[in-house]
Structures are given as structure tokens and as C-alpha cells.
Design a protein around this motif. Structure first.
Motif, PDB file in Angstrom:
ATOM      1  N   GLY A 430       0.805  -1.208   0.114  1.00 13.75           N
ATOM      2  CA  GLY A 430      -0.060  -0.005  -0.108  1.00 13.75           C
ATOM      3  C   GLY A 430       0.741   1.304   0.095  1.00 13.75           C
ATOM      4  O   GLY A 430       0.114   2.386  -0.111  1.00 13.75           O
ATOM      5  N   ILE A 431       2.048   0.977   0.227  1.00 12.69           N
ATOM      6  CA  ILE A 431       3.062   2.385   0.073  1.00 12.69           C
ATOM      7  C   ILE A 431       2.976   3.036  -1.346  1.00 12.69           C
ATOM      8  O   ILE A 431       3.188   2.113  -2.272  1.00 12.69           O
ATOM      9  N   GLN A 432       2.852   4.293  -1.539  1.00  8.53           N
ATOM     10  CA  GLN A 432       2.732   4.919  -2.728  1.00  8.53           C
ATOM     11  C   GLN A 432       1.794   4.297  -3.592  1.00  8.53           C
ATOM     12  O   GLN A 432       1.985   4.400  -4.799  1.00  8.53           O
ATOM     13  N   ALA A 433       0.499   3.592  -3.271  1.00 11.08           N
ATOM     14  CA  ALA A 433      -0.344   3.040  -4.140  1.00 11.08           C
ATOM     15  C   ALA A 433      -1.747   3.695  -4.064  1.00 11.08           C
ATOM     16  O   ALA A 433      -2.614   3.001  -4.336  1.00 11.08           O
ATOM     17  N   TRP A 434      -1.891   5.005  -3.485  1.00 17.28           N
ATOM     18  CA  TRP A 434      -3.168   5.449  -3.550  1.00 17.28           C
ATOM     19  C   TRP A 434      -3.645   5.554  -5.282  1.00 17.28           C
ATOM     20  O   TRP A 434      -2.968   6.051  -6.123  1.00 17.28           O
ATOM     21  N   GLY A 435      -5.062   5.241  -5.243  1.00 17.19           N
ATOM     22  CA  GLY A 435      -5.629   5.209  -6.574  1.00 17.19           C
ATOM     23  C   GLY A 435      -5.273   4.276  -7.492  1.00 17.19           C
ATOM     24  O   GLY A 435      -5.885   4.150  -8.714  1.00 17.19           O
ATOM     25  N   GLN A 436      -4.302   3.482  -7.021  1.00 12.15           N
ATOM     26  CA  GLN A 436      -3.876   2.076  -8.148  1.00 12.15           C
ATOM     27  C   GLN A 436      -4.188   0.831  -7.466  1.00 12.15           C
ATOM     28  O   GLN A 436      -5.564   0.484  -7.487  1.00 12.15           O
ATOM     29  N   SER A 437      -3.427   0.189  -6.903  1.00 11.52           N
ATOM     30  CA  SER A 437      -3.780  -1.391  -6.451  1.00 11.52           C
ATOM     31  C   SER A 437      -4.829  -1.324  -5.171  1.00 11.52           C
ATOM     32  O   SER A 437      -5.711  -2.144  -5.118  1.00 11.52           O
ATOM     33  N   MET A 438      -4.478  -0.393  -4.308  1.00 17.87           N
ATOM     34  CA  MET A 438      -5.661  -0.270  -3.352  1.00 17.87           C
ATOM     35  C   MET A 438      -6.807   0.107  -3.754  1.00 17.87           C
ATOM     36  O   MET A 438      -8.016  -0.512  -3.121  1.00 17.87           O
ATOM     37  N   GLN A 439      -6.971   1.000  -4.630  1.00 20.60           N
ATOM     38  CA  GLN A 439      -8.344   1.045  -5.191  1.00 20.60           C
ATOM     39  C   GLN A 439      -8.928  -0.059  -6.016  1.00 20.60           C
ATOM     40  O   GLN A 439      -9.858  -0.209  -5.936  1.00 20.60           O
ATOM     41  N   ASP A 440      -7.881  -0.631  -6.708  1.00 17.97           N
ATOM     42  CA  ASP A 440      -8.268  -1.853  -7.594  1.00 17.97           C
ATOM     43  C   ASP A 440      -8.832  -2.832  -6.447  1.00 17.97           C
ATOM     44  O   ASP A 440     -10.046  -3.525  -6.710  1.00 17.97           O
ATOM     45  N   ASP A 441      -8.402  -2.805  -5.207  1.00 18.23           N
ATOM     46  CA  ASP A 441      -8.940  -4.124  -4.294  1.00 18.23           C
ATOM     47  C   ASP A 441     -10.300  -3.741  -3.736  1.00 18.23           C
ATOM     48  O   ASP A 441     -11.366  -4.375  -3.543  1.00 18.23           O
ATOM     49  N   VAL A 442     -10.689  -2.267  -3.714  1.00 18.14           N
ATOM     50  CA  VAL A 442     -12.143  -1.810  -3.329  1.00 18.14           C
ATOM     51  C   VAL A 442     -12.937  -2.207  -4.587  1.00 18.14           C
ATOM     52  O   VAL A 442     -14.209  -2.624  -4.352  1.00 18.14           O
ATOM     53  N   GLU A 443     -12.562  -1.932  -5.661  1.00 15.38           N
ATOM     54  CA  GLU A 443     -13.406  -2.146  -6.997  1.00 15.38           C
ATOM     55  C   GLU A 443     -13.571  -3.616  -7.051  1.00 15.38           C
ATOM     56  O   GLU A 443     -14.847  -4.034  -7.389  1.00 15.38           O
ATOM     57  N   ASP A 444     -12.691  -4.611  -6.884  1.00 15.43           N
ATOM     58  CA  ASP A 444     -12.564  -5.925  -6.878  1.00 15.43           C
ATOM     59  C   ASP A 444     -13.527  -6.657  -5.914  1.00 15.43           C
ATOM     60  O   ASP A 444     -14.471  -7.378  -6.485  1.00 15.43           O
ATOM     61  N   GLY A 445     -13.623  -6.087  -4.938  1.00 15.58           N
ATOM     62  CA  GLY A 445     -14.600  -6.393  -3.775  1.00 15.58           C
ATOM     63  C   GLY A 445     -16.039  -6.011  -4.096  1.00 15.58           C
ATOM     64  O   GLY A 445     -16.906  -6.754  -3.686  1.00 15.58           O
ATOM     65  N   THR A 446     -16.380  -5.176  -4.875  1.00 15.73           N
ATOM     66  CA  THR A 446     -17.583  -4.524  -5.058  1.00 15.73           C
ATOM     67  C   THR A 446     -17.999  -5.403  -6.134  1.00 15.73           C
ATOM     68  O   THR A 446     -19.216  -5.828  -6.118  1.00 15.73           O
ATOM     69  N   ARG A 447     -17.434  -5.625  -6.973  1.00 18.54           N
ATOM     70  CA  ARG A 447     -17.593  -6.627  -8.305  1.00 18.54           C
ATOM     71  C   ARG A 447     -18.013  -7.934  -7.808  1.00 18.54           C
ATOM     72  O   ARG A 447     -18.867  -8.714  -8.229  1.00 18.54           O
ATOM     73  N   TRP A 448     -17.145  -8.556  -6.582  1.00 17.03           N
ATOM     74  CA  TRP A 448     -17.450  -9.713  -6.194  1.00 17.03           C
ATOM     75  C   TRP A 448     -18.816  -9.904  -5.374  1.00 17.03           C
ATOM     76  O   TRP A 448     -19.360 -10.905  -5.642  1.00 17.03           O
ATOM     77  N   LEU A 449     -19.085  -8.859  -4.720  1.00 13.49           N
ATOM     78  CA  LEU A 449     -20.348  -9.026  -3.957  1.00 13.49           C
ATOM     79  C   LEU A 449     -21.600  -8.826  -5.169  1.00 13.49           C
ATOM     80  O   LEU A 449     -22.678  -9.542  -4.837  1.00 13.49           O
ATOM     81  N   ILE A 450     -21.467  -8.105  -6.082  1.00 13.88           N
ATOM     82  CA  ILE A 450     -22.521  -8.405  -7.173  1.00 13.88           C
ATOM     83  C   ILE A 450     -22.500  -9.699  -7.759  1.00 13.88           C
ATOM     84  O   ILE A 450     -23.516 -10.236  -7.976  1.00 13.88           O
ATOM     85  N   LYS A 451     -21.386 -10.258  -7.908  1.00 14.23           N
ATOM     86  CA  LYS A 451     -21.594 -11.529  -8.472  1.00 14.23           C
ATOM     87  C   LYS A 451     -21.856 -12.539  -7.639  1.00 14.23           C
ATOM     88  O   LYS A 451     -22.611 -13.576  -8.010  1.00 14.23           O
ATOM     89  N   GLN A 452     -22.048 -12.288  -6.209  1.00 14.27           N
ATOM     90  CA  GLN A 452     -22.356 -13.304  -5.196  1.00 14.27           C
ATOM     91  C   GLN A 452     -23.933 -13.000  -5.176  1.00 14.27           C
ATOM     92  O   GLN A 452     -24.627 -13.809  -4.531  1.00 14.27           O
ATOM     93  N   GLY A 453     -24.388 -12.047  -5.987  1.00 10.87           N
ATOM     94  CA  GLY A 453     -25.888 -11.743  -5.934  1.00 10.87           C
ATOM     95  C   GLY A 453     -26.372 -10.828  -4.478  1.00 10.87           C
ATOM     96  O   GLY A 453     -27.460 -10.839  -4.670  1.00 10.87           O
TER      97      GLY A 453
END
Length: 601
Positions: A430-453
Motif C-alpha cells: 500500500g506504500i505509494q499506491a493511492w488510487g492504484q492497487s489499493m483502489q483496485d482492491d475496493v473495486e474488485d470487492g464491489t464486483r465480487w459482491l455483485i457476482k455473489q448476488g
């Protein structure tokens, strides 16, 4: 809640709400006669009680915080007051002559280094201003008149903190030059940096970090925190030895060992850290408490000097918190008070611990809170990334989550990479990862929650405070079609400006190392740059006395969104801080969030 050294009184901070009075009081419960009384009060508008501790059986030391402007800089001022519980008089701990002798008035004057149990009329503080280039010095203060008894003269400008042994002697100095830390053993005469013994040195955010934690009763045994197989653990080291070898005391089995160190006066040694105990006697007693109060997270938060009486705080995801008074001599445990009287467990929703895989295969822990009722699929959902970002969410009670769930929303919290508690590699990603991989983790979690219905893909709002507010704004930039709305409380819109705001503070080099210093890259990862691309309705909330994230971060975003004719609401909160400490500010903020969520979800 704080128990007096003799175990006969409990001091506590309590919210006051009356028709003509609202704020926080310091109250006293005398256990000898079961009488309660109020000792002090603040309306929380400017001055705020942030902590209290017993100096002896007569005096409480009260940490007071208030906002101030210094040379154009917004800062918090911290003062340490002493409160006489007998006559209810509250005065400063530092005498006028002491303050007049300082070269400058430091904004932080409340750091207690040692309460000196063997000298109940004195205590040690760390305070700047003694010398032009040294910050801070150690001073012994008299409770009777506030006069200094002695200065511990240690003229070294890079020292940021000190540590005493159980006998009250200053033994360890932690220095920092830019982003490099050095740990020194302090000589008995305390006169010259030349006589300090260098123990360890390391770079900020490196795996070589060694943090002094405290001394055993044996003044040669120092406990430290360091990495063990990639995870933070507790070690001890014999300072009288030649090799200063670290000996493992306790780890947390593939997790960081978190929490405060726990010292037992009765045993004469440290017995645990956080809710993990290693001393057999302390461990057995903790197991007894957990057996008596199952399904709760039980923490001893205060105890008498002889440890016969103690205050226990117990909570869970569905229990907002309850205080108990324990007595080891009688084996009794009696309820004192609920933390929030009106928040009944029957109103609370359970948190489920889950995990999902990020796009690169990294496992991300998360917590899902479903609203009460039978419906568990296709729900309107709040994505709620935490602040910090070197912090974490767990299954404890938190009022944001329970509020959203109570209003009918599923709430999803994820410990994205960079979160604390998951070891060095996970944090370092997470060091110097603002808006990058940290943000991707949030997006991936959201899409996973949608996929689970679970989440209705047409009814998702991303909400956050501080760094979480940044993640909410950045979510509208990187994934404009994923969220139907976004709420940013005290969020960052311009991370280049955030780093620059640290320039006149001692943490500037640390901020650059953690967040970054390439101005182009920082601006490229700032939501403010992409206002023209944003199509998501946004609610901004910010306190104008916020000293952690300046209100300009929300003002700039609001003005840019408004100029671009975007859907944006803005609620500035006069006199509010970064933590919504004032009850009225909380009510305004949550009413605004409720209205906004109802409109867009």
C-alpha cells in the motif's frame, strides 16, 4: 473509564444532552458510598476532553484539545490539566514560571511519559521549547505547584520520544532524521549525545523496524516490537548483554500482534499485548473472563494498583459496549453502564467475515453486514472502505456500519492491501499506491459482491471518511458506472496538496515516503484532476476545524464539480473536527448521508 490507584473511585467521560446544555462531562463514581458527581464540563465546540488518567488518588490528569492557527498553519493545541476530585478545581499542570522559561510555546504539552507510581506527587512529561533545536525534553513536574523538579538534559535535536524503565529512569531515546530512525540507550548521566549507545537503526516502513515498548521490572530487560517471519511480534532483549540478541516472546500466528502492552504491577513484568496474553497467570484469568462473558470481546481497560479491582469493557458487532466492575477478591463482576444506552443489541446487525481474491490473486479479508430481515440478496449496498489507510476493519461494533444497516443497506468493508495487521508484505503493497492497487482492491470487492448476488448492481453507493473519502471520490473517477452515488466525509481530493501540507511539520519526510513525492504522479492519482469525467452524484461533508485533512480538500472539489455542472451536495460543518467529536455534528452529518442515500439508492 479510569479506576483510581486505590480502586475506590471511577472517573469517566459522559455525554450530556439537556434542553439548554450539550457536551461532555467528567464524572466521578465513589464506590465507597455509591455516589456520583460531575467534576468538569465542556460543550465540545472548541475545547474537547480527549483523555484522562489518575495521577494519584486525588488528582486526575485531563488531556484537552482545541484548534489554533499558528503562523498561518492549522494545528491542534494539546494541554494537560489537573483536576482535584475533592474540591473539583481544574488548573494547569505547568507553572507560569516554567512556561516563561521556554524558548517557544509548543502546541503539544500533554505527553505523559511516566506517572512515577513510587512518587505519587510527581510525574514526567515530554515537552518541546526547552532548547531551540531539541524536541522534546523530559521534565519532572510537581502536582502540588506545577513547578519543575528537574530537567533531564538531553540536547539532541533529532529525538522524537523517550522511554523510562519501571524505576522512573529515562533509558531509551528514539531519534528520527528525515525517514531514518535510530534507537539509543541513554546513559545514567543523561548529559551528552556522545555518551548515548546506538542500539538499532532502520528506515521508515522497512522490515528492519524495531520499536521499544517498555521495560520489565529488571531494568536490563527491554521489550520491543519487530517483525518475525514477516509479521509484527514481541521480543525482549537484555541490554546488559554484548550481542543485544532479540528473543521472541509472542507472535500472533501469521498476523501482526497488535494492541497496547499490558504490564502487571503484581507480577512485575509485561504479561501481554492487546488481547493476547503470554504470562500463564494473566492468560488463565483472561480465559475465565471470556468463559463468563462468551460471544463478547473482553478487555481490561483500567485497574487498581494492587489489581484487585478492574474495569472491564466488553463489546461485539451487535453489542455497542458495556462496562463492568470486577473484583478479584470476591470473584464478582457487576455491570456499571452501557456505552450507548439506546442502542439495544436487538437493533444491531451481525458482521460476517468473508474474503475474496483481488485481480492479482491476493486474498482480501472483508466484513459484510446485512440489514435485519429475511432479504439477503439483491440489496441496496454501501461500500465502506476504511480510513488510514494503514488501519483496518474488524468485527467490533462501529456506529457507521450499524447506522447504514439499520436504514436497510448492506454494508461491505474490506481490508485492502496497505491495511495494518496483515504483515509486512501486505502493508508495504500500500506504500505509494493511492488510487492504484489499493483502489483496485475496493473495486474488485464491489464486483465480487455483485457476482455473489448480494448487491443490487443498480443500487450501490461508495462511502468513506478521510482516506476512505478519497477512495470514494476515486471510485467515481476509475469506475463511473459501478456506483450510483458517493459520499466523502473529510476526504482527500488532491493528494499532491495533501503531501505539500505536511511541509512545515516534522512528519513531512514520512508523508512523502508513504504517499509519494512525484508531483506529477500524485496529481495523476487525485480525483480533483478528473472532475470533467465524473458522472456520479457526490455528497461532500467536512468540518472547518479539521486539522488532519484541511477543509480546502472538500472546498476545492465542490467548487470544481459545481463549475463543471456536476451533481454535488456540500455540507460544511462549522467548528467540527476530523472525528465528528461533537454530537450535533454527528447528527447533521448522518442526517445528510441518510437523505442522500435515500435519494440515489
Amino acid at each position: 473509564m479510569r479506576l483510581s490507584p486505590d480502586g475506590n473511585k471511577i472517573a469517566y467521560m459522559v455525554a450530556i444532552k439537556r434542553p439548554n446544555q450539550s457536551g461532555t462531562a467528567i464524572a466521578l463514581h465513589d464506590l465507597s458510598n455509591n455516589k456520583r458527581s460531575y467534576l468538569a464540563f465542556t460543550d465540545d465546540k472548541e475545547y474537547r476532553f480527549s483523555d484522562l488518567v489518575w495521577a494519584n488518588n486525588q488528582y486526575l490528569l485531563v488531556d484537552v484539545v482545541y484548534p489554533q492557527l499558528r503562523k498561518g498553519l492549522l494545528v491542534n493545541e494539546y494541554r494537560l490539566l489537573k483536576l482535584n476530585v475533592i474540591n473539583k478545581k481544574m488548573t494547569g499542570t505547568l507553572s507560569a514560571s516554567f512556561l516563561n522559561d521556554l524558548h517557544y510555546v509548543p502546541n503539544v504539552q500533554s505527553v505523559i511519559l511516566d506517572l512515577l507510581p513510587n512518587e505519587p506527587d510527581h510525574f514526567l512529561i515530554e515537552i518541546g521549547g526547552r532548547m531551540y533545536n531539541a524536541e522534546p525534553s523530559v521534565v519532572k513536574i510537581s502536582l502540588k505547584d506545577g513547578e519543575r523538579e528537574q530537567y533531564v538534559q538531553m540536547p539532541y535535536e533529532d529525538v522524537r520520544g523517550w522511554l523510562t524503565d519501571q524505576q522512573g529512569n529515562v533509558r531509551i531515546a528514539t531519534a528520527r532524521n528525515k525517514d531514518e530512525y535510530t534507537i539509543y540507550q541513554v546513559p545514567a548521566n543523561n548529559k551528552s549525545i556522545k555518551d548515548f549507545t546506538k542500539l538499532w537503526s532502520y528506515q521508515a516502513f522497512s522490515e528492519d523496524v524495531i520499536t521499544p515498548l517498555g521495560f520489565a521490572k529488571n531494568p536490563n530487560i527491554l521489550y520491543v516490537q519487530a517483525y518475525h517471519q514477516g509479521y509484527l511480534a514481541v521480543f525482549k532483549v537484555d541490554l546488559s548483554s554484548n550481542d543485544k540478541q532479540l528473543q521472541l516472546v509472542q507472535d500472533a500466528n501469521k498476523r501482526d500482534l497488535t494492541g497496547k502492552m499490558r504490564y502487571s504491577n503484581k507480577i512485575g513484568d509485561y504479561v501481554g499485548k492487546g488481547n493476547t496474553y503470554w504470562h500463564p497467570q494473566a492468560k488463565a484469568f483472561k480465559q475465565e473472563l471470556d468463559s463468563a462473558l462468551p460471544n463478547l470481546r473482553n478487555r481490561i481497560i483500567s485497574s487498581s494498583l494492587d489489581e484487585n479491582r478492574y474495569v472491564l469493557y466488553s463489546t461485539s458487532d451487535t453489542n455497542a459496549g458495556v462496562y463492568f466492575l470486577g473484583d478479584k477478591t470476591t470473584g464478582s463482576l457487576s455491570k456499571i453502564a452501557n456505552k450507548y444506552n439506546e442502542l439495544k443489541p436487538s437493533l444491531m446487525a451481525e458482521k460476517q467475515k468473508l474474503s475474496y481474491q483481488a485481480r492479482d490473486g491476493l486474498k482480501i479479508d472483508a466484513y459484510l453486514t446485512l440489514p435485519l430481515g429475511d432479504k439477503q440478496k439483491n440489496l441496496p449496498t454501501v461500500i465502506f472502505p476504511h480510513g488510514g489507510p494503514i488501519s483496518f476493519d474488524n468485527d467490533d461494533f462501529d456506529y457507521w456500519t450499524q447506522f447504514f444497516a439499520n436504514r436497510g443497506y448492506a454494508v461491505f468493508q474490506m481490508n485492502f492491501r496497505g491495511s495494518y495487521g496483515y504483515g509486512y508484505d501486505f502493508m508495504h503493497q500500500g506504500i505509494q499506491a493511492w488510487g492504484q492497487s489499493m483502489q483496485d482492491d475496493v473495486e474488485d470487492g464491489t464486483r465480487w459482491l455483485i457476482k455473489q448476488g448480494i448487491a443490487d448492481p443498480q443500487k450501490i453507493c461508495i462511502v468513506g471518511s478521510s482516506y476512505g473519502g478519497y477512495a470514494a471520490l476515486m471510485g467515481t473517477v476509475k469506475t463511473p458506472d459501478l456506483y450510483q452515488c458517493a459520499i466523502s466525509f473529510a476526504g482527500i481530493s488532491d493528494i499532491e496538496k495533501l503531501v505539500k501540507s505536511h511541509k512545515k511539520f516534522i512528519g513531512y519526510e514520512i508523508a512523502k515516503k508513504q504517499i509519494g513525492e512525484d508531483r506529477n504522479q500524485l496529481w495523476d492519482n487525485s480525483p480533483l484532476k478528473y472532475v470533467d469525467k465524473i458522472t456520479t452524484p457526490i455528497l461532500l461533508i467536512h468540518g472547518d476545524k479539521d486539522r488532519s485533512v484541511k477543509i480546502e480538500q472538500s472546498e476545492d472539489m465542490f467548487q470544481a464539480l459545481q463549475s463543471a455542472d456536476k451533481q454535488v451536495n456540500y455540507l460544511p460543518l462549522p467548528d467540527a473536527n476530523h472525528y465528528l467529536s461533537n454530537a450535533q455534528d454527528r447528527l447533521k452529518a448522518f442526517q445528510a448521508m441518510e437523505d442522500f442515500l435515500r435519494q440515489y439508492l
